[in-house]
Design a protein around this motif. Structure first.
Motif, PDB file in Angstrom:
ATOM      1  N   UNK A 189       8.996  61.595  18.985  1.00  0.00           N
ATOM      2  CA  UNK A 189      10.028  60.843  19.705  1.00  0.00           C
ATOM      3  C   UNK A 189      10.336  59.606  18.879  1.00  0.00           C
ATOM      4  N   UNK A 190      11.606  59.363  18.637  1.00  0.00           N
ATOM      5  CA  UNK A 190      12.016  58.152  17.921  1.00  0.00           C
ATOM      6  C   UNK A 190      12.797  57.268  18.891  1.00  0.00           C
ATOM      7  N   UNK A 191      12.638  55.966  18.734  1.00  0.00           N
ATOM      8  CA  UNK A 191      13.353  55.036  19.603  1.00  0.00           C
ATOM      9  C   UNK A 191      13.414  53.675  18.945  1.00  0.00           C
ATOM     10  N   UNK A 192      14.271  52.831  19.492  1.00  0.00           N
ATOM     11  CA  UNK A 192      14.494  51.502  18.935  1.00  0.00           C
ATOM     12  C   UNK A 192      13.437  50.526  19.431  1.00  0.00           C
ATOM     13  N   UNK A 193      13.018  49.647  18.543  1.00  0.00           N
ATOM     14  CA  UNK A 193      12.043  48.621  18.924  1.00  0.00           C
ATOM     15  C   UNK A 193      12.685  47.431  19.601  1.00  0.00           C
ATOM     16  N   UNK A 202      16.527  46.801  21.470  1.00  0.00           N
ATOM     17  CA  UNK A 202      17.253  47.248  22.655  1.00  0.00           C
ATOM     18  C   UNK A 202      16.427  47.137  23.937  1.00  0.00           C
ATOM     19  N   UNK A 203      16.092  48.266  24.554  1.00  0.00           N
ATOM     20  CA  UNK A 203      15.421  48.212  25.858  1.00  0.00           C
ATOM     21  C   UNK A 203      13.919  47.987  25.769  1.00  0.00           C
ATOM     22  N   UNK A 204      13.309  48.244  24.616  1.00  0.00           N
ATOM     23  CA  UNK A 204      11.896  47.920  24.461  1.00  0.00           C
ATOM     24  C   UNK A 204      11.722  46.408  24.473  1.00  0.00           C
ATOM     25  N   UNK A 205      12.707  45.716  23.899  1.00  0.00           N
ATOM     26  CA  UNK A 205      12.708  44.262  23.939  1.00  0.00           C
ATOM     27  C   UNK A 205      11.980  43.584  22.794  1.00  0.00           C
ATOM     28  N   UNK A 206      11.672  44.321  21.768  1.00  0.00           N
ATOM     29  CA  UNK A 206      10.963  43.735  20.636  1.00  0.00           C
ATOM     30  C   UNK A 206      11.896  43.405  19.495  1.00  0.00           C
ATOM     31  N   UNK A 207      11.319  43.332  18.325  1.00  0.00           N
ATOM     32  CA  UNK A 207      12.087  43.034  17.126  1.00  0.00           C
ATOM     33  C   UNK A 207      12.872  44.268  16.685  1.00  0.00           C
ATOM     34  N   UNK A 208      13.910  44.063  15.908  1.00  0.00           N
ATOM     35  CA  UNK A 208      14.710  45.182  15.455  1.00  0.00           C
ATOM     36  C   UNK A 208      13.867  46.069  14.555  1.00  0.00           C
ATOM     37  N   UNK A 209      13.702  47.300  14.998  1.00  0.00           N
ATOM     38  CA  UNK A 209      12.887  48.266  14.266  1.00  0.00           C
ATOM     39  C   UNK A 209      13.119  49.645  14.858  1.00  0.00           C
ATOM     40  N   UNK A 210      12.641  50.638  14.166  1.00  0.00           N
ATOM     41  CA  UNK A 210      12.667  51.999  14.673  1.00  0.00           C
ATOM     42  C   UNK A 210      11.236  52.490  14.770  1.00  0.00           C
ATOM     43  N   UNK A 211      10.910  53.136  15.869  1.00  0.00           N
ATOM     44  CA  UNK A 211       9.544  53.618  16.055  1.00  0.00           C
ATOM     45  C   UNK A 211       9.516  55.135  16.102  1.00  0.00           C
ATOM     46  N   UNK A 212       8.442  55.683  15.598  1.00  0.00           N
ATOM     47  CA  UNK A 212       8.212  57.123  15.607  1.00  0.00           C
ATOM     48  C   UNK A 212       6.852  57.341  16.254  1.00  0.00           C
ATOM     49  N   UNK A 213       6.824  58.078  17.340  1.00  0.00           N
ATOM     50  CA  UNK A 213       5.558  58.402  18.004  1.00  0.00           C
ATOM     51  C   UNK A 213       5.505  59.908  18.226  1.00  0.00           C
ATOM     52  N   UNK A 214       4.302  60.424  18.400  1.00  0.00           N
ATOM     53  CA  UNK A 214       4.172  61.852  18.661  1.00  0.00           C
ATOM     54  C   UNK A 214       2.857  62.402  18.162  1.00  0.00           C
ATOM     55  N   UNK A 215       2.887  63.699  17.867  1.00  0.00           N
ATOM     56  CA  UNK A 215       1.687  64.371  17.384  1.00  0.00           C
ATOM     57  C   UNK A 215       1.219  63.754  16.083  1.00  0.00           C
ATOM     58  N   UNK A 216      -0.076  63.496  15.990  1.00  0.00           N
ATOM     59  CA  UNK A 216      -0.647  62.825  14.827  1.00  0.00           C
ATOM     60  C   UNK A 216      -0.307  63.543  13.520  1.00  0.00           C
ATOM     61  N   UNK A 256       2.223  65.423  12.744  1.00  0.00           N
ATOM     62  CA  UNK A 256       3.643  65.291  12.408  1.00  0.00           C
ATOM     63  C   UNK A 256       3.930  63.869  11.923  1.00  0.00           C
ATOM     64  N   UNK A 257       3.384  62.872  12.623  1.00  0.00           N
ATOM     65  CA  UNK A 257       3.597  61.476  12.218  1.00  0.00           C
ATOM     66  C   UNK A 257       2.987  61.237  10.830  1.00  0.00           C
ATOM     67  N   UNK A 258       1.805  61.800  10.558  1.00  0.00           N
ATOM     68  CA  UNK A 258       1.182  61.650   9.233  1.00  0.00           C
ATOM     69  C   UNK A 258       2.034  62.310   8.145  1.00  0.00           C
TER      70      UNK A 258
END
Length: 195
Positions: free
Chosen positions: A26-30, A32-46, A48-50
């Protein structure tokens, strides 16, 4: 990170639910609605992320320590469950109509005081809609409190430009997502929507 439907954002999927539902990544913005600094995050199966981390583009797209520190502070607010109090965008989204009315009234009082009695600028607190905006919620327009502006000499955009130049207008950064000044042209349209 959490369900925003109570604040009118019904089309935003919850990240953890997407993972539980079987998404590998899952990718999402850091920001916008997360409320953090401008960034892109990638989370998911270890695995795949590795795999993504080993791609040559990862080096060009990695972030620095300041971004990590800011993101850590944002995520810590979620962990402590204080995000609605600490993260500005969420604090603004979760503000009640009573809170917005008070903010608008306080802003109007401050503006009235700064402009003095001889100003040709008149304003009124009215009901209207705000825009959450951006790619996160382009169609979400929550009900809000507005400050409608009318000037004896200027019309429409002229009023907005003249008001924006005044130093008291800079007070708006503490004003919140639901309150904004509206020119005399918008004044009539806002009233028609309410009626």
């Amino acid at each position: 990170m959490f369900d925003l439907s109570e604040y009118g954002l019904t089309d935003e999927p919850i990240i953890s639910q997407s993972i539980v539902a079987g998404a590998d990544v899952v990718t999402f913005s850091g920001d916008k609605l997360l409320g953090g600094t401008q960034s892109g995050l990638i989370v998911g199966r270890r695995d795949v992320v590795e795999y993504i981390r080993k791609h040559p583009l990862y080096r060009a797209l990695r972030v620095d320590k300041l971004i990590y520190a800011a993101l850590e502070a944002t995520l810590e607010a979620y962990r402590k469950e204080t995000f609605l109090q600490e993260i500005p965008v969420l604090k603004m989204l979760s503000a009640t109509n009573a809170e917005m009315m008070k903010r608008t009234a306080d802003f109007a009082d401050n503006l009235r005081e700064k402009l003095a009695k001889n100003s040709a600028l008149k304003f009124e607190i009215i009901e209207g809609n705000s825009v959450v905006g951006g790619g996160s919620a382009p169609d979400v327009q929550p009900v809000t409190t507005l400050l409608a502006l009318k000037h004896g000499k200027f019309f429409g955009q002229q009023t907005g430009r003249k008001t924006a130049r005044h130093k008291s207008a800079r007070y708006h950064k503490n004003f919140g997502r639901k309150g904004f000044a509206r020119s005399a042209d918008g004044f009539r349209r806002g009233r028609e929507r309410i009626a």
